[in-house]
Structures are given as structure tokens and as C-alpha cells.
Design an enzyme around this catalytic site. Sequence first.
Site, short mmCIF file in Angstrom:
data_model
loop_
_atom_site.label_atom_id
_atom_site.label_comp_id
_atom_site.label_asym_id
_atom_site.label_seq_id
_atom_site.Cartn_x
_atom_site.Cartn_y
_atom_site.Cartn_z
CE LYS A 228 -2.56 -0.64 3.69
NZ LYS A 228 -2.16 -1.97 4.14
NE ARG B 275 -4.55 -0.76 10.50
CZ ARG B 275 -3.56 -0.19 9.83
NH1 ARG B 275 -3.73 0.91 9.17
NH2 ARG B 275 -2.38 -0.76 9.80
NE ARG C 147 6.80 -3.21 6.50
CZ ARG C 147 5.49 -3.01 6.64
NH1 ARG C 147 4.75 -2.69 5.59
NH2 ARG C 147 4.93 -3.16 7.81
NE ARG D 192 6.30 -0.41 10.21
CZ ARG D 192 5.08 -0.42 9.66
NH1 ARG D 192 4.91 0.02 8.43
NH2 ARG D 192 4.06 -0.87 10.33
NE ARG E 7 1.45 -4.02 11.71
CZ ARG E 7 2.71 -4.41 11.64
NH1 ARG E 7 3.32 -4.93 12.70
NH2 ARG E 7 3.38 -4.30 10.52
P1 ADP Z 1 0.70 -1.85 8.98
O1 ADP Z 1 -0.21 -1.70 7.77
O2 ADP Z 1 1.90 -2.65 8.73
O3 ADP Z 1 -0.03 -2.27 10.22
P2 ADP Z 1 0.76 1.07 9.32
O4 ADP Z 1 1.99 1.84 9.09
O5 ADP Z 1 -0.40 1.29 8.44
O6 ADP Z 1 1.29 -0.43 9.30
O7 ADP Z 1 0.27 1.26 10.83
C1 ADP Z 1 1.13 1.05 11.91
C2 ADP Z 1 0.34 1.06 13.23
O8 ADP Z 1 -0.29 2.34 13.40
C3 ADP Z 1 -0.81 0.06 13.31
O9 ADP Z 1 -0.36 -1.22 13.71
C4 ADP Z 1 -1.68 0.73 14.38
O10 ADP Z 1 -1.16 0.55 15.68
C5 ADP Z 1 -1.56 2.19 14.04
N1 ADP Z 1 -2.62 2.63 13.08
C6 ADP Z 1 -2.43 3.06 11.81
N2 ADP Z 1 -3.61 3.35 11.21
C7 ADP Z 1 -4.58 3.07 12.12
C8 ADP Z 1 -5.99 3.14 12.11
N3 ADP Z 1 -6.68 3.54 11.02
N4 ADP Z 1 -6.67 2.77 13.24
C9 ADP Z 1 -6.01 2.38 14.34
N5 ADP Z 1 -4.67 2.28 14.41
C10 ADP Z 1 -3.94 2.62 13.33
#
Ligand code: ADP
Length: 224
Positions: free
Chosen positions: A17, A93, A130, A162, A173
Site C-alpha cells: 500500500k 481500518r 521490509r 520497523r 496485525r
Molecule cells: P501496517 O499496515 O503494517 O499495520 P501502518 O503503518 O499502516 O502499518 O500502521 C502502523 C500502526 O499504526 C498500526 O499497527 C496501528 O497501531 C496504528 N494505526 C495506523 N492506522 C490506524 C488506524 N486507522 N486505526 C487504528 N490504528 C492505526
Amino acid sequence: MIPGARLVLLGRQGAGKGTQCTRLSLHYVVPHISTGDMLRAAVREGTEFGRKAKEYMDAGELLPDDVIIGVVEERLEHEDTKNRGFILDGFPRTVTQAEALARITEPRGIDLAVNLDVPTEVVLGRLAARRVCVGCGANYSTAAPPEVDWTCDVCGSDVVQREDDTEAAIRRRLDLYEEQTAPLITWYAARDELVEVDGTGTTDEVTDRLIRAVDAAREHRRSS
Ligand code: ADP
Ligand code: ZN
């Protein structure tokens, strides 16, 4: 002239993404709004909010809906989203977040939610490999590192794994994705706002597929 876009990108962790949103944002000339990048920036700044967010992120848990909805609502009030639109990456999400987004973006709503589909077996391998730039969030992998010694090609900062890409946090996740985020695919399909795109293959192939799918779906919508 290429029209703007109002897009939501859905897809498992590791589906690509972030990389594809960066490319789509250049193509459609709209800001790429990544909640993960925004939260990681808050963590780097060391704000009180950043400290709280980090606890959730390191555990692989989602932030509470009301908190993240507040962050996105504030971001979408910026002028840069008003003219040509936006690409949302990592939000919504949960169904509650999707309902909030529909409310926030009224009356125009979004053009489309795109599900970038990559099977779990494939994303597990990608997540282990990654690496990410701590400065600008650019994505790399052990198979495609930066040109020079793990410093970012774009901004020169360090490129690292990360902190939430541990095996336990990745598993958590992906479980949460199936439980909370996968239902959004049905939710957007029911609103006739969903397109599915195969996210396997090379980065260029996927970008082409995405642009073709978005343009075709919008064209179809206009003519119906
Ligand atoms: P990934 O897709 O690998 O989980 P992201 O970079 O999109 O990584 O998000 C990292 C973290 O940020 C998530 O695991 C969560 O803790 C938080 N986060 C991001 N977007 C949201 C969201 N829309 N709602 C709740 N938590 C979020
Ligand atoms: Zn960088």
C-alpha cells in the site's frame, strides 16, 4: 489533464500500500495520507500523543477509533485535500472508521475503495524483508536496499527494520486485519464503491493495474 482522485487503499500489511500510494499520489497529483506515517512522525517528535501511540503500535494493536478518526478528520480539513482529493492509506481500518469517513467527506464522499489483494503467505515473506526510512518513510527491502549502505535514496536518513515488524506484532496485525479490516471489503462492495486489484507481480505491473482499475471504475460510474 489527469483528474484528481478521492481514494481509499485497503490491503493486508505488506501488500505494498505504502509504495503504491506514493506512486498513485504522483500520478493523480493528490496528497498521500498515511495514518501509519503520521503516527510514526508523532513518535519521532516525542509528543505525549506520540508516546501513547507507540505503545499501541509496538504491540500491533489498533489505536482507539475516536483517536484515529480525530487525527484523520483534522488532516482532511487541510486545503491540499480540497481541490484534487486525497489517497488514504491505513484508514479506515474498522467499520466504525469507515462510517466516520463517509460522514467527514460528505457530501462528495470518496470515488473508490481499492482492495490491493496479496495472499497472507506472500505478505509474511515481504514483511520479514521490509525495511523503512526513519526520515521520510520510503520503503525498501533486503532484496531491494538503498543504493548506499542503508541510507535513504530520497532523504539520506537511516533505513531500518520497523520496530513493529517483529514476528509477534506482525501476526497480531494480520489477525486484526482479518477480524476488523477485511469486513470493510464487504462494506464498500455493498455501497458499490469497491474495486479489487491483484497486488502480486512487480511494482510497475501493480501500479499499472491500479491506475487502469481506478480509471475504468470511475469511467463506468460516470457513464451509468
Ligand atoms: P501496517 O499496515 O503494517 O499495520 P501502518 O503503518 O499502516 O502499518 O500502521 C502502523 C500502526 O499504526 C498500526 O499497527 C496501528 O497501531 C496504528 N494505526 C495506523 N492506522 C490506524 C488506524 N486507522 N486505526 C487504528 N490504528 C492505526
Ligand atoms: Zn528517506
